[in-house]
Write an enzyme that holds these catalytic residues in place. Sequence first.
Site, PDB file in Angstrom:
ATOM      1  N   CYS A  11     -18.454 -11.434 -23.160  1.00 61.01           N
ATOM      2  CA  CYS A  11     -18.625 -10.179 -23.955  1.00 61.01           C
ATOM      3  C   CYS A  11     -19.506 -10.409 -25.242  1.00 61.01           C
ATOM      4  CB  CYS A  11     -17.446  -9.656 -24.571  1.00 61.01           C
ATOM      5  SG  CYS A  11     -17.203  -7.740 -24.486  1.00 61.01           S
ATOM      6  N   CYS A  83     -18.415  -5.591 -20.745  1.00 62.85           N
ATOM      7  CA  CYS A  83     -19.140  -4.697 -21.387  1.00 62.85           C
ATOM      8  C   CYS A  83     -20.582  -4.455 -21.000  1.00 62.85           C
ATOM      9  CB  CYS A  83     -19.234  -4.747 -22.745  1.00 62.85           C
ATOM     10  SG  CYS A  83     -20.262  -5.996 -23.408  1.00 62.85           S
TER      11      CYS A  83
END
Length: 137
Positions: A11, A83
């Site tokens: 991330c 993400c």
Amino acid sequence: MGHKSRVLFVCIANSARSQMAEALLRHIAPERFEAHSAGTAPGRIDPRALAALEELGIPTEGLFSKSLEEVAGEPFDHVITLCDKSALECHALPGAGEYLAWDFEDPAASGRAGAYRHTLHEIHERLRMFVLVKSKP
């Protein structure tokens, strides 16, 4: 006991989603997977992420924020970005096998009550499916 698959969760800040995923996978399938996490721009672990894990009885010891460069030389069977931004920034790691791009809402940016518990639940559901699929002979 056979080979454990090495999984790296990536991330941006390595402060919430990737830490949750690392702790969850260590908790639900320690015999099959060796879980790690890193960030493209690591910061500090969000105490709300740790609290959400601890609320469910998931151990958090040993978790710390680290950069992608710190693990770049290690071999991983699976690299999972959590993400869209990290999927764009995470370029191929030498020695990495399968790449998966998952996208979960950043609980720190959410105005929703219980955002960390919600994100933890979503990651847990996806990991349960991942473990099921990757554990088939």
